[in-house]
Write a protein that holds these residues in place. Structure first.
Motif, mmCIF file in Angstrom:
data_model
loop_
_atom_site.group_PDB
_atom_site.id
_atom_site.type_symbol
_atom_site.label_atom_id
_atom_site.label_comp_id
_atom_site.label_asym_id
_atom_site.label_seq_id
_atom_site.Cartn_x
_atom_site.Cartn_y
_atom_site.Cartn_z
ATOM 1 N N GLY A 70 0.551 -1.329 -0.446
ATOM 2 C CA GLY A 70 0.067 0.093 -0.177
ATOM 3 C C GLY A 70 0.486 1.465 0.055
ATOM 4 N N VAL A 72 1.286 4.224 -1.457
ATOM 5 C CA VAL A 72 1.866 4.588 -2.559
ATOM 6 C C VAL A 72 2.692 4.937 -3.639
ATOM 7 C CG1 VAL A 72 -0.123 6.909 -3.671
ATOM 8 C CG2 VAL A 72 -0.575 5.687 -1.788
ATOM 9 N N LYS A 75 3.989 3.090 -5.820
ATOM 10 C CA LYS A 75 3.091 2.790 -7.420
ATOM 11 C C LYS A 75 3.772 3.215 -8.182
ATOM 12 C CE LYS A 75 -0.094 0.528 -3.720
ATOM 13 N NZ LYS A 75 -2.307 0.870 -3.837
ATOM 14 N N LEU A 98 -1.271 1.556 -11.826
ATOM 15 C CA LEU A 98 -0.617 1.873 -10.673
ATOM 16 C C LEU A 98 -0.936 3.342 -10.328
ATOM 17 C CD1 LEU A 98 2.438 -0.981 -10.648
ATOM 18 C CD2 LEU A 98 0.755 -0.730 -9.139
ATOM 19 N N THR A 100 -3.564 4.413 -11.418
ATOM 20 C CA THR A 100 -4.315 4.943 -11.366
ATOM 21 C C THR A 100 -4.395 5.317 -9.883
ATOM 22 O OG1 THR A 100 -5.229 4.063 -13.485
ATOM 23 C CG2 THR A 100 -7.026 4.668 -11.658
ATOM 24 N N GLU A 101 -4.027 4.105 -9.538
ATOM 25 C CA GLU A 101 -4.408 3.522 -7.725
ATOM 26 C C GLU A 101 -3.740 5.036 -7.233
ATOM 27 O OE1 GLU A 101 -3.054 -0.196 -6.101
ATOM 28 O OE2 GLU A 101 -3.846 -0.694 -7.802
ATOM 29 N N ARG A 104 -5.448 8.450 -7.558
ATOM 30 C CA ARG A 104 -6.688 8.391 -6.837
ATOM 31 C C ARG A 104 -6.547 8.615 -5.146
ATOM 32 N NH1 ARG A 104 -10.606 9.023 -10.021
ATOM 33 N NH2 ARG A 104 -10.694 7.234 -11.371
ATOM 34 N N ALA A 105 -5.609 8.336 -4.787
ATOM 35 C CA ALA A 105 -4.648 8.315 -3.196
ATOM 36 C C ALA A 105 -3.956 9.757 -3.654
ATOM 37 C CB ALA A 105 -3.256 7.612 -3.245
#
Length: 191
Positions: A70, A72, A75, A98, A100-101, A104-105
């Motif tokens: 997790g 960020v 990623k 990756l 996108t995750e 969005r974070a």
């Protein structure tokens, strides 16, 4: 299994005799103990070659572990290595997932990379309006994260996003109004 990681990490550290590398030694020990921040930071060390031999492959391995836990920024960075195919198999689709995750974070640099990929249709469906919207979002997002590596912000990211915006508008100037309208619908968790 952890001892295998310790041996893997410790072997390439001949520069540890130098005082400036003592922090990297501590980072490697933390990584061997599964500290996700240390795993990420050791990946950064391998990426830039700080007190270790530069190795994108080792950075990717470590960032994969950190991303799965997790972290960020891991990623974002792993996405970059995959997109460019730097000592790893090139995989635009996985890079976009990756990014996108991470985007969005709230990771501003990932927002820039994602916007670029969407605008040009690299690893995802081409959508110039949505791609530019992510770039516009990233410009504002990066301004609120001055020189914050965890959030991927700062002046360098603002400049990167501004350059992407200029490049995109040179290609498709008519998409700006629609992108400006869409930027407000982008959902990001800005913790």
């Amino acid at each position: 299994m952890k001892w295998v990681l310790v041996v893997l990490l410790l072997l390439p550290f001949p520069a540890w005799a130098k005082e400036e590398c003592s922090e990297m030694r501590e980072t490697a020990i933390g990584a061997a103990l599964d500290d996700t921040t240390a795993i990420y930071n050791l990946g950064v060390g391998f990426y830039i070659g700080a007190c270790v031999e530069k190795s994108y492959r080792k950075a990717a391995y470590l960032w994969e572990k950190a991303a799965n836990a997790g972290v960020v920024p891991a990623k974002n960075n792993l996405g970059y290595l995959l997109f460019e195919g730097l000592e790893v198999e090139q995989d635009h689709r996985r890079a976009v997932l990756l990014w996108t995750e991470a985007a969005r974070a709230g990771h501003s640099e990932a927002q820039v990379h994602l916007g670029h990929a969407i605008f040009y249709g690299d690893g995802t469906e081409k959508d110039q309006v949505q791609g530019l919207a992510w770039i516009l979002y990233a410009i504002e997002s990066a301004k609120y994260r001055p020189d914050d590596p965890d959030g991927g912000g700062g002046e360098d990211i603002v400049r990167m996003a501004e350059a992407q915006k200029a490049e995109m508008l040179a290609i498709a100037p008519d998409v700006l109004p629609a992108a400006q309208a869409r930027v407000h619908r982008i959902e990001v968790d800005e913790r």
